[in-house]
Design an enzyme around this catalytic site. Structure first.
Site, mmCIF file in Angstrom:
data_model
loop_
_atom_site.group_PDB
_atom_site.id
_atom_site.type_symbol
_atom_site.label_atom_id
_atom_site.label_comp_id
_atom_site.label_asym_id
_atom_site.label_seq_id
_atom_site.Cartn_x
_atom_site.Cartn_y
_atom_site.Cartn_z
ATOM 1 C CG HIS A 34 -11.807 -17.906 -12.371
ATOM 2 N ND1 HIS A 34 -12.061 -16.579 -12.123
ATOM 3 C CD2 HIS A 34 -12.609 -18.589 -11.520
ATOM 4 C CE1 HIS A 34 -12.990 -16.470 -11.179
ATOM 5 N NE2 HIS A 34 -13.333 -17.678 -10.802
ATOM 6 C CD GLU A 79 -11.848 -20.690 -0.676
ATOM 7 O OE1 GLU A 79 -12.095 -19.757 0.114
ATOM 8 O OE2 GLU A 79 -12.426 -20.817 -1.768
#
Lengths: 327, 338
Positions: free
Chosen positions: B136, B67
Site C-alpha cells: 500500500h 478492478e
C-alpha cells in the site's frame, strides 16, 4: 458436527483472546494520534483493520485445524491468526514493528507470516485464494497430510482471483476450503450494491463444489458446517465454499467515520455481539459462570503479556530494512 | 504559517482533483466516474468528495472490488464515445488488473492504426511514509511510464492537480493520473503543506508533457516529481544557506517526458541529482540521467546522482521505512559528494 466440551471452551476462550487483543491494539493505536488523527503517528502506525465481531468465523473453522494445515488470511487477519495458533507475543511485536516480531517489523499488521503454523497473509483482496490452492495441491502431490483454508471477505468474491482459484480447486479436486466472512461491507459499499447474487454460496455450483451459507454469526453452526467441509477435504473429496454471515463491529480501518452505515446498524450489531451471546449459551448449557470467568481472565493475561512483550521489545536496526529480500 | 492574501483560494490536491472532475462533468455529459468507495464516501483519499451528491450514482459509480472488470469496462466505454475516469484505489493494486491497463487501454489505439481512441483517465494513489507497508505504499512511476501507449502525470501541488485532471479528461488518449497520498491535504495521512496552493476557480488546463522549473539556480539541478519536488525544494532552501544555488525541476509528466527542460537546466548548472520515491533500478531516475548523458555528457561537471528508494519491498516499521525514503538530507549528501 457438534463440538466437544473442550472444543467449545477453546472456541470461547479464543474469541475472548481475539477481542481483548483487538481492544488492546485499538488503545495503543490511538496513542499519539490525538487530538489530530494522523495514521503515521504513534507506537502502531499505518492502517489498522480490526476484526471485532468476526471472531466466530475464525474459531468455528480453526477448531478443526492443527499446525500442519495451511491458513491464508486477509488484510483483517488478527482473529484468524490467533485462532490458527500464531504466536501472540511475536504477532503483537510485529504490529509494533519490533525486532522480535514475526517478520522483524517488515510486514506489519496486514502481512503476518508464521511458517511454524503455516499461516500467511496478504493485504490484497482475494489473494488468499490462489495460495491456498497451491498449498492444497502441494499436499496432494506430495501425499502429505493437511489441508488448506482460505479466508476472504464477501467483497473479495467479486475479484477475478477468487473465481479462478475456485475453478482450479474444483477441477483438481483440491483439499481446500474457501471461507467467506460476509460482514456485508466492502469499506463503504454494501454487499447488495456490489454483488449480483444475495449469497455467494450459490457461486460454488459454477465450480463443481458444494456451497453453504451460515447465517447468524453463530459459532456452533460454523463449527458444524466447517467441520464437515474440512473432513471432506481431508478425505480427498475436494473443495467446499462456505459463506458466513458475520458482523464488523468496527470501521473498515481505524479512523473510518462510518457515515455510510444506516442509522442504528451499529447498535443492532452490538446487541448481537457473539461473545456475550456465546457466554450466555454456555451458561444455559450448564457451564459454570466462574469457570468462564477463569477463561476470560486467562485470555486477558495472555493479551496483556503479548502487549508488554511487544512494548518492551527493541526495534531492529533500521538497516534491517535492506535485508531479507532474498534468502 | 503566514496569513494568506484574501484573493487567494488555497485548495488541497484532493479538492482540486474533485473540482476539475466536477467542472468536466458539468461541461461534458460523456464524463463519468467509476471506482471503489468513490460515491457517498467521496473517495478514500477525498478526491471525489461532493460528486456523488451532485451527479448521482449513474455517473459516480461505486464498483465491486473488481478492478479487471471495471477498468476493462472503462476501456470499452471510452472506445464507445464516453470519457470515463476510473480509480485504482492504491497503485499497488495494479497487479490484479494490469492486463486491462497495458494490454487493452494502452494498446488499442495503436492496434487500430490510430483509428480508435481510448479517452479515459485512470487515477491512482501512490507513495508511502505513513507505515502502510509493502502492498500500500509504492510509487511504481517507472512501471507505468515504461509501457508505451499511456500518458503518465503526477502533480506536486493543487494548481497542477486541477489543471492536469482537466487536461487528462479532455485528452483523447489514456492518461494515468498518479496522486501522492502524502500530498493530498488529508491530515490523517501526514500531509505536506507545500502542496496546498492557490488554485483558480475557473477551469484551466496544465499541459501534459511539460516540466516546470519551480526554482531557478546555477550550481545544481534537482529533478523530481510529486513528493520528490518538495524534498528537492527543502534541500534547495538549505543549500542556499550555504551559498549553493540549486535549480528544481518538477517533471509534472513522465509520458510524454519533457527532456528538453531537464537538458537545458543541466546545461546551465552542470550537475544533476534525480529524486525519485520509486525503486532505484530500471526507473525514472535512470531515464533522466540517460537523457542528459546521451544528449551531451560534456555539459556535466560531475557524475550525476540519484536519491531513490532502494530495491527492497517497503517495510512496515517506521524507522525502517524512513531509512529507505528520499529526504532533503540525502539530497544534500548527494550534492556534497559531487
Amino acid at each position: 458436527m457438534k463440538p466437544t466440551k473442550e472444543q467449545l471452551l477453546w472456541m470461547y476462550e479464543t474469541m475472548v483472546v481475539s477481542r481483548r487483543f483487538e481492544e488492546a491494539i485499538e488503545k495503543v493505536y490511538l496513542e499519539g494520534k490525538t487530538p489530530a488523527f494522523n495514521m503515521a503517528s504513534g507506537p502502531i502506525p499505518g492502517e489498522m483493520h480490526l476484526s471485532n465481531g468476526q471472531e466466530p468465523v475464525a474459531v468455528g473453522v480453526c477448531a478443526h485445524l492443527d499446525a500442519r494445515d495451511t491458513v491464508t488470511a486477509t488484510h483483517r487477519p488478527h482473529h484468524q491468526a490467533i485462532a490458527k495458533g500464531v504466536d501472540l507475543n511475536r504477532m503483537a511485536a510485529e504490529i509494533f514493528g519490533k525486532a522480535t516480531g514475526l517478520s522483524g517489523g517488515r510486514g506489519g499488521h496486514m502481512h503476518l507470516f508464521d511458517p511454524a503454523v503455516n499461516f500467511a497473509c496478504s493485504g490484497i483482496i482475494a489473494e488468499s485464494c490462489g495460495p491456498a490452492c497451491g498449498a492444497a495441491l502441494s499436499r496432494k502431490l506430495q501425499k502429505k497430510s493437511g489441508i488448506a483454508v482460505a479466508f476472504l471477505g464477501e467483497g473479495a468474491a467479486n475479484q477475478g482471483a477468487f473465481h479462478e482459484a475456485l475453478n482450479l480447486a474444483g477441477v483438481w479436486k483440491l483439499p481446500v476450503v474457501f471461507v467467506i466472512e460476509d460482514n456485508s461491507w466492502g469499506i463503504s459499499v454494501p454487499k447488495s450494491e456490489a454483488t449480483a447474487v444475495a449469497r455467494n454460496d450459490v457461486r460454488a455450483a459454477g465450480y463443481g463444489m458444494p456451497g453453504h451459507y451460515i447465517p447468524g454469526n453463530d459459532p456452533y453452526a460454523i463449527f458444524d458446517i466447517a467441520g464437515q467441509a474440512i473432513a471432506r477435504a481431508r478425505d480427498g473429496e475436494g473443495p467446499t465454499l462456505i459463506e458466513i454471515e458475520t458482523y464488523r463491529l468496527a470501521g473498515h480501518f481505524m479512523g473510518d467515520a462510518e457515515q455510510y452505515r444506516p442509522k442504528g446498524e451499529k447498535e443492532a450489531l452490538f446487541a448481537k455481539d457473539p461473545i456475550p451471546k456465546m457466554r450466555e449459551r454456555l451458561i444455559a448449557e450448564g457451564h459454570a459462570a466462574e469457570s468462564l470467568d477463569t477463561l476470560e481472565k486467562r485470555a486477558e493475561a495472555r493479551v496483556a503479556e503479548a502487549i508488554s512483550f511487544a512494548r518492551d521489545s527493541e526495534y531492529a536496526p533500521e538497516t534491517d530494512a535492506l535485508t531479507a529480500v532474498f534468502v | 504559517m503566514l496569513d494568506q492574501p484574501t484573493n487567494e483560494r488555497r485548495l488541497t490536491i484532493a479538492r482540486a482533483m474533485a473540482e476539475a472532475m466536477q467542472q468536466e462533468m458539468q461541461r461534458d455529459p460523456t464524463v463519468f466516474l467509476m471506482g471503489e468507495d468513490i460515491g457517498g464516501f467521496g473517495g478514500i483519499f477525498g478526491n471525489t468528495r461532493g460528486l456523488f451528491e451532485e451527479f448521482g450514482k449513474e455517473r459516480v459509480r461505486d464498483t465491486p472490488i473488481s478492478e479487471t472488470g471495471f477498468i476493462s469496462a472503462a476501456v470499452g466505454a471510452a472506445m464507445d464515445g464516453m470519457r470515463p475516469v476510473v480509480e485504482l484505489m492504491f497503485v499497488d493494486f495494479f497487479g490484479v488488473c494490469f492486463d486491462a491497463i497495458y494490454n487493452q487501454m494502452a494498446k488499442n489505439t495503436y492496434f487500430s492504426g490510430g483509428n480508435a481512441s481510448v479517452p479515459m483517465v485512470l487515477m491512482t494513489s501512490t507513495g508511502g511514509g505513513y507505515s502502510d507497508a509493502g502492498q500500500h505504499s509504492q510509487c511504481l512511476y517507472g512501471t507505468f511510464a515504461h509501457l508505451p501507449g499511456m500518458k503518465v502525470v503526477s502533480p506536486s501541488n493543487a494548481y497542477d492537480a486541477k489543471g492536469l485532471m482537466t487536461a487528462a479528461v479532455r485528452d483523447d488518449n489514456p492518461v494515468i493520473y498518479m496522486f501522492h497520498k502524502g500530498l493530498q491535504g488529508m491530515g490523517w495521512l501526514s500531509t505536506e503543506p507545500g502542496a496546498t496552493v492557490n488554485t483558480p476557480e475557473s477551469d484551466y488546463s496544465v499541459e501534459i508533457g511539460k516540466a516546470k522549473v519551480v526554482r531557478e539556480g546555477r550550481d545544481v539541478t534537482l529533478v523530481g516529481l510529486a513528493m520528490g519536488v518538495h524534498n528537492a525544494l527543502k534541500a534547495a532552501d538549505r543549500l542556499a544557506e550555504e551559498g549553493v544555488s540549486a535549480e528544481v525541476v518538477d517533471l509534472v509528466s513522465l509520458v510524454p517526458l519533457d527532456r528538453e527542460t531537464v537538458i537545458n537546466s543541466v546545461a546551465k548548472t552542470g550537475r544533476l541529482i534525480v529524486v525519485d520515491e520509486d525503486y532505484h533500478s530500471y526507473g525514472v531516475s535512470g531515464e533522466i540521467i540517460a537523457t542528459v548523458t546521451e544528449h551531451d555528457i560534456s555539459k556535466l561537471k560531475a557524475s550525476p546522482a540519484r536519491v531513490t528508494y532502494p530495491d527492497v519491498p517497503i517495510p512496515y516499521a517506521r524507522h525502517m521505512e524512513q531509512l529507505c525514503l528520499p529526504n532533503p538530507d540525502k539530497i544534500i549528501a548527494a550534492y556534497r559528494k559531487m
